[in-house]
Enzyme design. Structure first.
Site: not given
Ligand code: FES
Length: 131
Positions: A33, A35, A58, A102
């Site tokens: 993602c 992140d 997120c 996550c």
């Molecule tokens: Fe990437 Fe939650 S969508 S850590």
């Protein structure tokens, strides 16, 4: 749907920030993602005296980082290694199935911080005076 405790940590994340004299700083990312979590540990006598972090992610990543930081603060390094993504998700009373991953960020980053701290240091390089 998110639990009330997820929403509470999302709105009021704990321990956000940096530690200027941290013993160890690690950054981990989720390639799926994009992140990322930057973690600072201040370790004294084999315990996490303080923990801070910067989260670029997120809402679930914010909530999991927040509650995970509370779970490791004051704990021994061995206890930090026992904090898993499943335990973090359970502490938040669960996460939606598509958000379970996550909780990996915090667990991975905290384990990496312990392993980095425990990594043997390279011996100092000896230099010879040529004069
Ligand atoms: Fe990437 Fe939650 S969508 S850590």
């Amino acid at each position: 749907m998110y639990s009330d405790i997820v929403m509470e940590h999302f709105k009021n994340p704990r321990n956000v920030g940096v530690i200027k004299d941290a013993n160890v700083v690690v950054k981990v990312g989720d390639p799926g993602c994009g992140d990322a979590l930057l973690v600072f540990f201040k370790i004294v006598d084999d315990r996490v005296e303080d923990v801070k972090y910067k989260i670029f992610g997120c809402g679930a990543a914010i909530a999991t980082s927040s509650i995970a930081s509370e779970m490791v603060k004051g704990k021994t390094l061995d206890e930090v290694l026992e904090v898993t993504d499943a335990k973090i998700a359970a502490a938040l009373h669960g996460l939606p199935a598509d958000k379970m991953h996550c909780s990996n960020l915090a667990a991975t980053a905290f384990h990496a911080a312990v392993n980095e701290y425990r990594k043997p240091q390279a011996p100092p390089v000896e230099t010879k005076d040529e004069n």
